[in-house]
Design a protein around this motif. Structure first.
Motif, PDB file in Angstrom:
ATOM      1  N   ASN A  54       0.831  -1.201   0.000  1.00 14.81           N
ATOM      2  CA  ASN A  54       0.000   0.000   0.000  1.00 14.81           C
ATOM      3  C   ASN A  54       0.877   1.267   0.000  1.00 14.81           C
ATOM      4  O   ASN A  54       2.033   1.220  -0.388  1.00 14.81           O
ATOM      5  CB  ASN A  54      -1.012   0.000   1.144  1.00 14.81           C
ATOM      6  CG  ASN A  54      -2.281   0.732   0.742  1.00 14.81           C
ATOM      7  OD1 ASN A  54      -2.274   1.948   0.645  1.00 14.81           O
ATOM      8  ND2 ASN A  54      -3.354   0.021   0.465  1.00 14.81           N
ATOM      9  N   ARG A  55       0.300   2.393   0.427  1.00 12.10           N
ATOM     10  CA  ARG A  55       0.937   3.686   0.136  1.00 12.10           C
ATOM     11  C   ARG A  55       1.727   4.260   1.296  1.00 12.10           C
ATOM     12  O   ARG A  55       1.358   4.073   2.461  1.00 12.10           O
ATOM     13  CB  ARG A  55      -0.138   4.697  -0.299  1.00 12.10           C
ATOM     14  CG  ARG A  55      -0.751   4.317  -1.638  1.00 12.10           C
ATOM     15  CD  ARG A  55      -1.879   5.214  -2.047  1.00 12.10           C
ATOM     16  NE  ARG A  55      -2.322   4.838  -3.400  1.00 12.10           N
ATOM     17  CZ  ARG A  55      -3.117   3.808  -3.659  1.00 12.10           C
ATOM     18  NH1 ARG A  55      -3.591   3.065  -2.682  1.00 12.10           N
ATOM     19  NH2 ARG A  55      -3.442   3.502  -4.903  1.00 12.10           N
ATOM     20  N   ILE A  56       2.787   4.980   0.944  1.00 14.01           N
ATOM     21  CA  ILE A  56       3.539   5.812   1.891  1.00 14.01           C
ATOM     22  C   ILE A  56       3.435   7.227   1.331  1.00 14.01           C
ATOM     23  O   ILE A  56       3.795   7.469   0.167  1.00 14.01           O
ATOM     24  CB  ILE A  56       5.009   5.389   1.997  1.00 14.01           C
ATOM     25  CG1 ILE A  56       5.119   3.967   2.561  1.00 14.01           C
ATOM     26  CG2 ILE A  56       5.803   6.386   2.848  1.00 14.01           C
ATOM     27  CD1 ILE A  56       6.548   3.445   2.686  1.00 14.01           C
ATOM     28  N   ASN A 102      -0.399 -10.492   0.407  1.00 10.26           N
ATOM     29  CA  ASN A 102      -0.588 -11.162  -0.873  1.00 10.26           C
ATOM     30  C   ASN A 102      -1.626 -10.370  -1.654  1.00 10.26           C
ATOM     31  O   ASN A 102      -2.631  -9.938  -1.093  1.00 10.26           O
ATOM     32  CB  ASN A 102      -1.069 -12.603  -0.677  1.00 10.26           C
ATOM     33  CG  ASN A 102      -1.365 -13.267  -2.004  1.00 10.26           C
ATOM     34  OD1 ASN A 102      -2.464 -13.155  -2.541  1.00 10.26           O
ATOM     35  ND2 ASN A 102      -0.373 -13.932  -2.575  1.00 10.26           N
ATOM     36  N   HIS A 103      -1.357 -10.166  -2.946  1.00 13.42           N
ATOM     37  CA  HIS A 103      -2.206  -9.287  -3.744  1.00 13.42           C
ATOM     38  C   HIS A 103      -3.049 -10.069  -4.755  1.00 13.42           C
ATOM     39  O   HIS A 103      -3.148  -9.680  -5.924  1.00 13.42           O
ATOM     40  CB  HIS A 103      -1.343  -8.237  -4.450  1.00 13.42           C
ATOM     41  CG  HIS A 103      -2.046  -6.945  -4.700  1.00 13.42           C
ATOM     42  ND1 HIS A 103      -3.207  -6.873  -5.429  1.00 13.42           N
ATOM     43  CD2 HIS A 103      -1.767  -5.687  -4.298  1.00 13.42           C
ATOM     44  CE1 HIS A 103      -3.600  -5.607  -5.481  1.00 13.42           C
ATOM     45  NE2 HIS A 103      -2.744  -4.865  -4.799  1.00 13.42           N
ATOM     46  N   SER A 104      -3.657 -11.184  -4.300  1.00 12.20           N
ATOM     47  CA  SER A 104      -4.520 -11.937  -5.230  1.00 12.20           C
ATOM     48  C   SER A 104      -5.819 -11.207  -5.491  1.00 12.20           C
ATOM     49  O   SER A 104      -6.403 -10.613  -4.589  1.00 12.20           O
ATOM     50  CB  SER A 104      -4.823 -13.321  -4.654  1.00 12.20           C
ATOM     51  OG  SER A 104      -3.654 -14.097  -4.706  1.00 12.20           O
ATOM     52  N   TYR A 107     -14.719   0.546  -3.914  1.00 13.92           N
ATOM     53  CA  TYR A 107     -14.091   0.135  -2.653  1.00 13.92           C
ATOM     54  C   TYR A 107     -12.583   0.016  -2.839  1.00 13.92           C
ATOM     55  O   TYR A 107     -12.115  -0.690  -3.739  1.00 13.92           O
ATOM     56  CB  TYR A 107     -14.661  -1.206  -2.176  1.00 13.92           C
ATOM     57  CG  TYR A 107     -16.113  -1.101  -1.769  1.00 13.92           C
ATOM     58  CD1 TYR A 107     -16.459  -0.531  -0.547  1.00 13.92           C
ATOM     59  CD2 TYR A 107     -17.127  -1.528  -2.615  1.00 13.92           C
ATOM     60  CE1 TYR A 107     -17.798  -0.394  -0.173  1.00 13.92           C
ATOM     61  CE2 TYR A 107     -18.464  -1.405  -2.261  1.00 13.92           C
ATOM     62  CZ  TYR A 107     -18.793  -0.836  -1.031  1.00 13.92           C
ATOM     63  OH  TYR A 107     -20.109  -0.701  -0.678  1.00 13.92           O
ATOM     64  N   ASP A 108     -11.847   0.719  -2.017  1.00 11.39           N
ATOM     65  CA  ASP A 108     -10.380   0.632  -1.966  1.00 11.39           C
ATOM     66  C   ASP A 108      -9.998   1.209  -0.613  1.00 11.39           C
ATOM     67  O   ASP A 108      -9.427   2.285  -0.517  1.00 11.39           O
ATOM     68  CB  ASP A 108      -9.759   1.440  -3.121  1.00 11.39           C
ATOM     69  CG  ASP A 108      -8.274   1.124  -3.327  1.00 11.39           C
ATOM     70  OD1 ASP A 108      -7.729   0.353  -2.516  1.00 11.39           O
ATOM     71  OD2 ASP A 108      -7.694   1.653  -4.296  1.00 11.39           O
ATOM     72  N   HIS A 109     -10.407   0.486   0.439  1.00 12.38           N
ATOM     73  CA  HIS A 109     -10.355   1.030   1.794  1.00 12.38           C
ATOM     74  C   HIS A 109      -9.692   0.041   2.747  1.00 12.38           C
ATOM     75  O   HIS A 109      -9.842  -1.169   2.594  1.00 12.38           O
ATOM     76  CB  HIS A 109     -11.771   1.297   2.313  1.00 12.38           C
ATOM     77  CG  HIS A 109     -12.512   2.347   1.539  1.00 12.38           C
ATOM     78  ND1 HIS A 109     -13.121   2.093   0.339  1.00 12.38           N
ATOM     79  CD2 HIS A 109     -12.715   3.663   1.798  1.00 12.38           C
ATOM     80  CE1 HIS A 109     -13.691   3.202  -0.120  1.00 12.38           C
ATOM     81  NE2 HIS A 109     -13.443   4.172   0.744  1.00 12.38           N
ATOM     82  N   LEU A 136      -8.683  -8.922  -0.988  1.00 11.71           N
ATOM     83  CA  LEU A 136      -8.774  -8.747   0.462  1.00 11.71           C
ATOM     84  C   LEU A 136      -7.348  -8.931   0.966  1.00 11.71           C
ATOM     85  O   LEU A 136      -6.905 -10.058   1.200  1.00 11.71           O
ATOM     86  CB  LEU A 136      -9.753  -9.757   1.054  1.00 11.71           C
ATOM     87  CG  LEU A 136     -11.231  -9.414   0.828  1.00 11.71           C
ATOM     88  CD1 LEU A 136     -12.120 -10.644   0.935  1.00 11.71           C
ATOM     89  CD2 LEU A 136     -11.711  -8.318   1.806  1.00 11.71           C
ATOM     90  N   GLU A 137      -6.633  -7.808   1.049  1.00  9.26           N
ATOM     91  CA  GLU A 137      -5.194  -7.825   1.336  1.00  9.26           C
ATOM     92  C   GLU A 137      -5.003  -7.619   2.840  1.00  9.26           C
ATOM     93  O   GLU A 137      -5.180  -6.518   3.336  1.00  9.26           O
ATOM     94  CB  GLU A 137      -4.501  -6.701   0.568  1.00  9.26           C
ATOM     95  CG  GLU A 137      -4.739  -6.746  -0.921  1.00  9.26           C
ATOM     96  CD  GLU A 137      -4.530  -5.376  -1.560  1.00  9.26           C
ATOM     97  OE1 GLU A 137      -3.485  -4.743  -1.342  1.00  9.26           O
ATOM     98  OE2 GLU A 137      -5.448  -4.912  -2.266  1.00  9.26           O
ATOM     99  N   THR A 138      -4.663  -8.704   3.547  1.00  9.84           N
ATOM    100  CA  THR A 138      -4.478  -8.604   4.993  1.00  9.84           C
ATOM    101  C   THR A 138      -3.149  -7.894   5.250  1.00  9.84           C
ATOM    102  O   THR A 138      -2.125  -8.240   4.665  1.00  9.84           O
ATOM    103  CB  THR A 138      -4.504 -10.004   5.626  1.00  9.84           C
ATOM    104  OG1 THR A 138      -3.474 -10.823   5.050  1.00  9.84           O
ATOM    105  CG2 THR A 138      -5.848 -10.685   5.387  1.00  9.84           C
TER     106      THR A 138
HETATM  107  C1  BGC Z   1      -4.497  -0.568  -3.836  1.00  9.29           C
HETATM  108  C2  BGC Z   1      -5.123   0.061  -5.044  1.00  9.29           C
HETATM  109  C3  BGC Z   1      -4.238  -0.213  -6.234  1.00  9.29           C
HETATM  110  C4  BGC Z   1      -4.071  -1.705  -6.381  1.00  9.29           C
HETATM  111  C5  BGC Z   1      -3.164  -2.092  -7.539  1.00  9.29           C
HETATM  112  C6  BGC Z   1      -4.348  -2.031  -4.071  1.00  9.29           C
HETATM  113  O1  BGC Z   1      -3.697  -2.617  -2.988  1.00  9.29           O
HETATM  114  O2  BGC Z   1      -5.270  -0.336  -2.660  1.00  9.29           O
HETATM  115  O3  BGC Z   1      -5.301   1.449  -4.867  1.00  9.29           O
HETATM  116  O4  BGC Z   1      -4.780   0.327  -7.399  1.00  9.29           O
HETATM  117  O5  BGC Z   1      -3.536  -2.217  -5.214  1.00  9.29           O
HETATM  118  O6  BGC Z   1      -1.948  -1.499  -7.442  1.00  9.29           O
END
Ligand code: BGC
Length: 364
Positions: free
Chosen positions: A94-96, A194-196, A264-266, A328-330
């Motif tokens: 995620n973001r910094i 994990n980004h499935s 949804y991106d929360h 659903l990224e834990t």
């Molecule tokens: C983020 C999204 C992003 C996606 C693909 C997700 O984990 O929350 O904002 O677009 O990853 O990079």
């Protein structure tokens, strides 16, 4: 026969073998491991990015479909259209905010790759792009592969030499169990996931708006319009983020159309004690009857509905439309390194980072 890492290898059982899966553009060979269980599930995981490339799951009639997004080859994963499908994400998922943070009074700048912020660990050597070493194993629970990678001090701008293990195991209970361990020689932020991307009707089906979702979270972290948390922790009650009872994704998503997330991106603040493996989410596709349950030890989950999918043609020539998959990224909360009020993501030298995520499957 390969060695087991989690105790004795079962008598007569063969740990999975790796098959060649082409090469990266840097010329590194990539291997693909196939895990199977008695319930008819098959998971494929490749060494580039310790990435889940396929997950085949039966529906209520016993018909099997691959429920995760991916590509047919390494070139697909290396293409600009790959949006972190199935990978191990980090060092900081995620973001910094603006890619800046301070550790031990020293300021660090990591690459800004999602302007104006840093996203998912960097540009060239983030964890999704490096080739991990694989060691297959088999225990009473089932077949597995342990991936290891040591990220040198300074890689992608992060301090400390970070030694990581990610193991995937397909259990007799139809669960894909993912366990993470990391240690560092200096304090450094760590947030692995994990980004499935799942579509329980099968990857490439047109939408997930009909999937019914439950998330055990009373609260979430609101963000600014660059998706960086404001620092507040707000109740989900009275918002389209209230998934404490099951709701179809499509029921209220339009209320979020005009937000920066376009859906949804929360980050949800999960109920229950973090550090304890607990059930945090359930997703049901009424058509196929497939059900996904998620358990984790982490304090948060990023629920993302593929709002930035753009119709790319990927695995099996299938097209991935806007909102045709969900993640659903834990994980820990986004930008925790700049929010002392959030659970810390700083891993100190000598401490051990651990994280378990279990994706379970059934059909009804
Ligand atoms: C983020 C999204 C992003 C996606 C693909 C997700 O984990 O929350 O904002 O677009 O990853 O990079």
């Amino acid at each position: 026969m390969a060695m087991s890492v989690l105790g004795a290898t079962m008598a007569g059982a063969e740990p999975p073998k790796g098959e060649p899966f082409g090469k990266t553009s840097r010329g590194e060979p990539v291997e693909l491991y196939t895990l199977k269980n008695k319930g008819g599930l098959t998971a494929k995981i490749m060494t580039r990015g310790a990435t889940l490339t396929e997950l085949n799951v039966p529906d209520k009639n016993g018909d099997v479909a691959d429920v995760v997004l991916g590509w047919d080859d390494v070139a697909g994963y290396e293409s600009a259209d790959n949006q972190y499908f199935g990978c191990t994400t980090g060092r900081v998922a995620n973001r910094i905010a603006k890619g800046k943070f301070t550790v031990l009074n020293k300021e660090y700048q990591v690459p800004v790759n999602n302007a104006p912020n840093a996203l998912h660990g960097g540009v060239e050597r983030s964890l999704d792009k490096v080739v991990w070493k694989a060691e297959p194993f088999e225990t009473h629970r089932g077949q597995g592969v342990k991936f290891t990678y040591t990220s040198p001090d300074g890689e992608e701008g992060y301090p400390g030499k970070l030694t990581m293990e990610v193991s995937y195991q397909l259990t007799g209970d139809n669960e894909l169990r993912i366990e993470y361990i990391a240690t560092s020689d200096r304090p450094t932020p760590v947030n692995l996931t994990n980004h499935s991307y799942f579509n329980l009707q099968g990857a490439g089906s047109p939408t997930v708006l009909d999937h019914e979702v439950t998330i055990h979270a009373d609260k979430y972290t609101p963000t600014d319009d660059t998706l960086i948390p404001t620092g507040k922790i707000d109740p989900v009650e009275g918002t389209p983020l209230d998934f404490r009872s099951a709701h179809k994704i499509g029921e209220r998503i339009e209320q979020l159309d005009k937000t920066a997330a376009i859906g949804y991106d929360h980050n949800f603040v999960l109920n229950g004690a973090s550090g304890t493996l607990r059930k945090i989410a359930r997703v049901k596709d009424p058509k196929s009857g497939r059900v996904l349950t998620v358990q984790t030890t982490e304090p948060g989950v990023q629920f993302y509905t593929g709002n930035f999918l753009k119709g790319q043609k990927a695995k099996g020539s299938k097209t991935y439309a806007h909102r045709s998959a969900l993640c659903l990224e834990t994980q820990h909360f986004p930008d925790s390194v700049n929010h002392p009020e959030f659970p810390t993501t700083i891993l100190k030298a000598g401490d051990k980072y651990t994280h378990i995520c279990v994706y379970g499957f059934s059909a009804e």
